[in-house]
Design an enzyme around this catalytic site. Sequence first.
Site, short mmCIF file in Angstrom:
data_model
loop_
_atom_site.label_atom_id
_atom_site.label_comp_id
_atom_site.label_asym_id
_atom_site.label_seq_id
_atom_site.Cartn_x
_atom_site.Cartn_y
_atom_site.Cartn_z
N CYS A 143 0.84 -1.20 0.00
CA CYS A 143 0.00 0.00 0.00
C CYS A 143 0.87 1.24 0.00
O CYS A 143 1.81 1.34 0.78
CB CYS A 143 -0.90 -0.02 1.24
SG CYS A 143 -1.74 1.54 1.57
N CYS A 160 0.21 3.44 3.61
CA CYS A 160 0.72 2.99 4.91
C CYS A 160 1.96 2.13 4.79
O CYS A 160 2.48 1.64 5.77
CB CYS A 160 -0.35 2.21 5.69
SG CYS A 160 -0.78 0.62 4.96
N ASP A 203 32.87 5.53 53.89
CA ASP A 203 34.11 4.88 53.49
C ASP A 203 34.04 3.38 53.76
O ASP A 203 33.21 2.91 54.52
CB ASP A 203 35.29 5.44 54.28
CG ASP A 203 35.60 6.87 53.87
OD1 ASP A 203 36.23 7.57 54.68
OD2 ASP A 203 35.21 7.26 52.77
#
Lengths: 560, 206
Positions: A109, A112, A378
């Site tokens: 098509c 689309c 730490d």
Amino acid sequence: MSGETEAVSLSGTPTTAELAAVSNEEETRILSDAIRSLPPQAVKDLLNSEVCIACILRLFGFREHFHFRSSISSSMLHSVLGESEHLEHYGILAGSKSGEELEVQQIVCRMCLGILQYLYRNDKGILVQKLSADGLAASIDEMIKQDGHEIDGFSLELSVPPVLLEHDNAVWSYMKKRYGQEVGIAEETSKCVSVKDALKLAITYPIENMLDVKSSSIPSSFRIRLTYSQTKPSSSMAKSPGETNGSCKRRKTGMMNDVRMSFSVLVSCSFCFCFFAADVNGVPVRSSNFSGDQKSSEPCNFPLEKVNEPYYLALVCCRTPIYIGGRYLKFSRNVSQTRWIIDDERKGESSVEEIIGSSILPACQGDSYKFHAAGREDIDVRMLGSGRPFMVEVQNARRVPSEAIIKETETKINSLEEKLVAVKNLKLEVNNGWGLMHEGESEKQKQYCSLVWISRTLEDEDVQTITASKDMKVLQRTPIRVLHRRSPLEREKIIHWMKVERVAGSSQYFLLHLCTQAGTYIKEFVHGDFGRTNPSIGSILGCRAEILQLDVTDVKMDGF
Amino acid sequence: MADHTVQESNDPEKQGKPEFLLPVEDEGELRKLLVPDPENLPATPSSAVETNFVSYFAPDFTKPGHDQYVYRHANGLCVVGLAPGHLAFKDEGGITAVDFNVGKSDRSGMKVTGKRKKNAQHFESNTAICKVNTKADSYIVRCCVKGSLLEVNDRLIKQPGLLNSSADREGYVAIMMPRPADWLKVKASLMSGEEYAKLREVRVLN
């Protein structure tokens, strides 16, 4: 890859009950009636120009899901348009309902480009033809099941090249000019339903059916993404790069994928819809006025160009990241917060990140995780008391863990043999706990307990002096131990309060409890860091002070 | 206390409660973790400098009696200053003034910014950082290490006495950032604290 994407469900989507009510025969009848209602010359004109039935219907504003789910059979089309017409080539565009042999060379098509014909090229470049929306839904279903996803909802995201809008505009303009009088659309703005909307209508129902879930109006974390594009999608689209051992290294610049992001903003105003779409290079190109009255800068003319190849379709089904949050405690002085490896050697025994992440990841069956916390300590500092808020971000979880599973995971982590780390209040974060956490890092007060030694005997006076100070300002130059990677700055911090606890059996050791502003370096506050932190415990007491150990006893934050 | 090194955990021992509450449900448990066992505490613990830096010394640096130290952190940064055997300490009255205006520029005026340490000047090991004055004489203090000068201790301008009281801590002179290759070259010419102590017959932190 360019296109518009939309993750929100359309309003007006039929309920499951309504959809179920339309049987096969009724569907055919409705489709035939719809075609019959249009000027036959217009329909033939479009078919002749290689426009598929679905596009014809949507052009004239038909917007039920069954208009686009599968096409009318050529025999039905025959009867609608009249025996005398030569319909061989029309028939191909009509598609087939069941079992009919399709020509290998499908006519694509022109409007689309195969999307509503369920014709596309897969990621290997092979041409795929599905008989209907159900076929496409079945592929999606298979993909989801193969990957092991457990879902109870989904969000559909469709991306189509912006040129399709121009096709719509061009065909609509032509229709208005030629057939406007007949259909009474001469004065109207376009009723055309976009390819995206039509596709979404068509496949939502079969997907819901097959997965046994509902597509909801609230975006679900599970995304089903269909991307149609002109060029072959790069393989980096589906995966995010650079993961090792299930844990992502923290990236300084934030999360950047190799995928080029397509840009689209839908702005609706009272008079028109304007789409700003990006071309392949991500540069905003032009806007098309949906009413079709305005000419776009590159006008498409009717009939549209012949299409030889349909679009590539990239199908991705994945879950957006989910977040599991809580508070953690660290009992070991040899465990870093995050993975720490220098010169191929790991520092410390393990990391909080790995201990927690490696239990959460399997519970969610995700691909990888990232660890975030409200601040850090730490490796040799314990995290005690109420614990530090954290969040584990899980990529592409195959299931969202239930409360029971999360509770189980919490117990599992806390029962590990080594007892290095513990977690509290583990839960799925629904609202964005992100902001809270970063607030916690930069704004919230922290409480510590440190073991301090001074070079002389601790007198009662000293205890008084220390305890008496409230909200004491200290100026800290960037500590030498982090100066190699942080900006040299002088930061003013506040020590809110301090308390001294003598250690029985020692005249020079004591426990210093203190509550400070976020971002204060405690170790440097005690030993002075070559005098670069002022005041320090040493300078306050007029002697040398050293810190032997440090523990965090509270991170003052609600909500975690 | 070490920057990121292993620490032995102390045996808990219940002590008398302090006057304030620790913010946790089980205060007793927390206290057990926090309070140290006095038996395990050394009379004089090692200092932060001893734990986190490796000390090097450069006796007679460019001139006899100009002893300097280089304390190198694990991250590569070097703190430089006057070693205990420096001639300046022998002058009567000790050090009276410090002047950073040497050579072409005033070293105390530089501004280093950002993580990448923009504007940091690159110097050779014998580049002058400052001049220290005693009643009798003045001595040049040099970088000792080739690299970027990150910081000078401008506190010495107002408080030159820091050099007399604690040259090895608050009286440091500057912080240098050498490139790894440059460090290896200079390291070969420096001596350890032990060797220096023997050489000058002084005590040094090691």
